[in-house]
Design a protein around this motif. Structure first.
Motif, PDB file in Angstrom:
ATOM      1  N   ASP A  34       3.971  16.179  -4.666  1.00  0.00           N
ATOM      2  CA  ASP A  34       5.358  16.501  -4.344  1.00  0.00           C
ATOM      3  C   ASP A  34       6.146  16.662  -5.651  1.00  0.00           C
ATOM      4  OD1 ASP A  34       7.837  16.835  -3.392  1.00  0.00           O
ATOM      5  OD2 ASP A  34       8.062  14.819  -2.557  1.00  0.00           O
ATOM      6  N   PRO A  85      -2.564  18.587  -1.392  1.00  0.00           N
ATOM      7  CA  PRO A  85      -1.469  18.490  -0.428  1.00  0.00           C
ATOM      8  C   PRO A  85      -0.541  17.303  -0.658  1.00  0.00           C
ATOM      9  CG  PRO A  85      -3.548  17.885   0.588  1.00  0.00           C
ATOM     10  CD  PRO A  85      -3.876  18.378  -0.776  1.00  0.00           C
ATOM     11  N   HIS A  86      -0.978  16.314  -1.454  1.00  0.00           N
ATOM     12  CA  HIS A  86      -0.112  15.146  -1.635  1.00  0.00           C
ATOM     13  C   HIS A  86       0.822  15.292  -2.821  1.00  0.00           C
ATOM     14  CE1 HIS A  86      -2.227  13.189   1.485  1.00  0.00           C
ATOM     15  NE2 HIS A  86      -3.389  13.349   0.873  1.00  0.00           N
ATOM     16  N   LYS A 140       1.394  22.855  -4.286  1.00  0.00           N
ATOM     17  CA  LYS A 140       0.511  22.036  -3.428  1.00  0.00           C
ATOM     18  C   LYS A 140      -0.877  22.636  -3.358  1.00  0.00           C
ATOM     19  CE  LYS A 140       3.498  19.310  -0.655  1.00  0.00           C
ATOM     20  NZ  LYS A 140       4.707  19.523   0.060  1.00  0.00           N
ATOM     21  N   GLN A 144       9.153  14.471  -6.779  1.00  0.00           N
ATOM     22  CA  GLN A 144       9.015  13.113  -7.295  1.00  0.00           C
ATOM     23  C   GLN A 144       9.000  13.075  -8.821  1.00  0.00           C
ATOM     24  OE1 GLN A 144       5.616  11.440  -5.341  1.00  0.00           O
ATOM     25  NE2 GLN A 144       6.914  10.759  -3.649  1.00  0.00           N
TER      26      GLN A 144
END
Lengths: 277, 471
Positions: B421, B418-419, B413, B424
């Protein structure tokens, strides 16, 4: 005359409109080697497939009589029971070994049914009971006996697919013999063998006939094998039996010569009338 | 394994040719990069298009192509040449070397590690942190190992391609859930604490029964047809569970499934609870550790049965069936029964795993039994090498543990924002891993077969001789 082991009566096999075998009757006798010969496409392998249950005959009756007197109607039995109960074993024209399994495993798979019973259908065999261990040892002994007979003992732990062609042919015969058959059906056992290997095969088949109570039914194109070892020859052409007798009789039969070599143009009509075409 | 000391087979590395090849590749890149990368049109303040040169991108792209091409020629394609020379033989690669090194330790040492694992985790990260490691990693991976071993009987040994294995997992889970939440409270409520131990065998037997029910109609099918029918069977079970609301409560699922007890002693904070009886302070970690040992025992049971059955006639018949079904029939093997035993025994272990899954989650819904689960279990078996128990362990750790580990990579991150992941990306990584495997080790990690019996010497059989099965 010795006892009849396999009696084929009025066997007919049709595939749609094609009659592969037409009203074929012959006998194979105990302690004899019976050869089934004929030109390509004569229906020899179809006869084998009917006897071993891979095809259900359209018409006819196949009776197998054990030396004990038990009779089996092969056309009514599912294929796996023909080997298990009626004790008929076979090999295939294009070798069908379990290539990814070792030579020894191939011979143990052939003894599946007695071992299955000995392992209590795996219920107690899973705990390695004494009954199963001793049964497996017996099966190993049978396998070792056949490996020694075939000269394959040094390759016992090699995968079957790694063996040279001639050895694979012999292993397939050994595997069929491990089922303890009364009738052994060999589909072109000498195909692809060199003259020496073919000679060895003759000796092997003679040994099987002599030492084991096994009658042999043989499909073969190699006449040096057929004429030398068979006691009785049946000739098929277009699904019809054209000759039946000793090798010497068949060799001189004009119908057989006509089927294999053809006839001069001027004699065609005469021969056709004689053969019944 | 291949002989490395074959001078004739070692291709000489032609550095000049490799550099030339790389230069040509980077020239091609240059040609492509000039129109694509070199210039960018942009609107300026006056709404007019201006060209913005970006030549540094072109140089970076060309340098990258040069370096990668050179590296590929020298290290990868060069080795491929060696593989082609040693036909059929296996060339040692990093992974097969690793497998060879690990294999001797996989038995006793691996077992010791598994037994010590929860205590080790507890000791290293303490009771709070270790739940994640024991539950998400330990139990999760062991469930998939067990499922992989169960499916291995059907796919790896008997060679029957089953795309609906999750159906048996669902049968096991719902059997336990329904018997434990409805049947037992209604009939013998005093047996409540024992419900897991009573239902476990029932769930396995019911799954085996469904295995036979599925087996009968599909026995005539082979290959693709069998795969499609098993796939449909898996979907049918799931759709029935969704739509038969009175029976399974549909999408809402079944909750409040009783947790396993420590042989009659429940894991709760009450007076009769596990902690109180053994004089410990109450903590949820005891149940997690206990669940770990339960699934470990179940998985080991699966392995034990598989190893034993392989050496029995039925196991040899399964493998013979995979090799050549017609030859099996000519040798008096009842192929119908042989296939049915493979289906039902494989299904039984799926059922055990399902019952355990329901007991561990405490809640199940049809969402847990979607096709992707079947696909993942099958991927584990195929990736591990069909028929190999050890391969299944390695591939379960890689596929299940690898995906779990993605959740732990928080430091990414800081690099990607921060987005980002990483979890995914699991399907992308999963897919890439499968493609790479198919190219590099098409027969799975452990591509040799161990013979079930030997006369003088146990020799591994090369995967190129072993068939995958046809039906």
């Amino acid at each position: 005359m010795s006892q009849t082991i396999l009696k084929v009566e009025h066997l007919t096999m049709r595939f749609g409109g094609l009659t592969a075998i037409n009203n074929l009757s012959f006998e194979a006798r105990r302690g004899e080697i019976t050869a089934l010969i004929g030109p390509n496409g004569a229906g020899k392998t179809t006869v084998f497939n009917c006897i071993t249950g891979f095809y259900k005959p359209t018409e006819g009756m196949l009776t197998l009589t054990h030396p004990t007197g038990n009779e089996f109607l092969l056309e009514r039995m599912p294929d796996f029971q023909i080997n298990w109960k009626a004790k008929v074993a076979r090999t295939f024209q294009n070798i069908r070994l379990f290539q990814g399994m070792t030579v020894l495993e191939n011979l143990l798979v052939a003894q599946h049914n007695p071992l299955m019973v000995a392992s209590g259908f795996s219920l107690h065999g899973i705990f390695s009971t004494k009954t199963y261990i001793s049964a497996e040892k017996l099966a190993m002994d049978t396998a070792v006996y056949w490996l020694e007979t075939m000269g394959l003992i040094d390759r016992a732990d090699d995968p079957a697919g790694d063996l040279p062609y001639g050895d694979q042919r012999r292993l397939e015969i050994a595997r069929a013999m491990c089922t303890g058959p009364y009738l052994l059906c060999l589909d072109e056992p000498a195909a692809g063998l060199n003259p020496k290997e073919s000679n060895d095969l003759n000796d092997l088949l003679m040994t099987i006939r002599k030492d084991h109570d096994t009658a042999i039914l043989l499909i073969e194109h190699d006449m040096s094998v057929v004429m030398k070892i068979s006691d009785h020859v049946v000739v098929l052409d277009y699904g019809v039996k054209i000759s039946d007798g000793t090798p010497d009789f068949v060799r001189t039969d004009p119908k057989v010569i006509a089927a294999y070599l053809g006839v001069p143009d001027e004699e065609v009509a005469a021969v056709e009338a004689e053969v019944g075409l | 394994m291949a002989n490395d000391n074959q001078p004739a087979n070692t291709p000489t590395i032609d550095l000049g040719a490799a550099v030339r090849d790389a230069v040509i590749a980077s020239l091609v890149m240059l040609g492509l990069a000039i129109p694509i990368l070199a210039l960018k049109t942009e609107q300026n303040m006056d709404n007019r298009l201006v060209l913005e040169p970006r030549w540094h991108y072109v140089w970076i792209a060309c340098a990258l192509v040069f370096a990668v091409r050179l590296a590929l020629t020298l290290f990868i394609w060069n080795r491929k040449a060696k593989i082609t020379v040693a036909k059929g033989e296996q060339t040692p690669t990093i992974m097969s070397g690793l497998v060879r090194v690990l294999k001797p330790f996989s038995g006793r040492a691996g077992l010791l590690f598994l037994v010590a694992y929860p205590l080790l985790a507890l000791w290293l990260v303490g009771p709070q942190g270790s739940i994640k490691w024991i539950d998400n990693f330990g139990i999760q991976i062991l469930i998939y190992i067990m499922l992989g071993w169960g499916l291995n009987i059907v796919v790896g040994l008997a060679g029957l391609l089953d795309l609906g294995y999750v159906a048996f997992y669902a049968v096991g889970a719902y059997s336990y859930a329904i018997i434990a939440t409805q049947v037992i409270p209604a009939t013998f409520p005093e047996l409540g604490v024992w419900s897991f131990w009573i239902c476990l065998p029932i769930a396995g037997l019911l799954a085996a029964l469904w295995g036979v029910l599925l087996g009968f109609p599909v026995l005539r099918l082979r290959g693709d047809y069998l795969a499609i029918v098993t796939l449909a069977f898996g979907e049918i079970i799931r759709l029935v569970l969704i739509n038969w609301v009175a029976f399974s409560n549909g999408y809402a699922g079944i909750s409040g499934i009783p947790r396993p007890s420590f042989f009659g002693i429940p894991f709760n904070a009450s007076e009769e609870g596990f902690a109180a009886v053994f004089g410990l302070e109450f903590s949820p970690i005891y149940r997690t550790i206990f669940l770990f040992y339960v699934i470990l025992a179940l998985a080991l049971l699966t392995a034990f049965v598989t190893v034993k059955l392989r050496r029995l006639p039925v196991g040899r018949a399964w493998e013979a069936l995979r090799e050549d079904e017609i030859a099996c029939r000519s040798l008096g093997i009842n192929t119908t029964n042989t296939k049915l035993t493979a289906f039902s025994i494989g299904a039984m272990f799926g059922g055990f795993a399902g019952a355990f899954f329901a007991a561990r989650q405490g809640f199940i819904s049809p969402e847990s039994f979607v096709f992707i689960e079947s696909a993942q279990i099958l991927a584990i078996v195929v990736l591990g090498g069909m028929g190999s128990l050890f391969g299944v362990v390695i591939s379960s750790i890689a596929l299940v543990g690898g995906i779990e580990i993605l959740r732990e990579l928080d430091f990414l991150k800081q690099i990607f924002g921060p987005h980002f992941d990483p979890a995914q990306f699991r399907m992308l990584i999963f897919g890439t891993a499968m493609v790479v495997m198919m190219l590099w080790k098409p027969r799975g990690l452990v591509s040799t077969r161990e013979p079930s019996v030997f006369l003088k010497e146990r020799k591994s059989i090369s995967g190129s001789l072993v068939k995958e099965g046809h039906g």
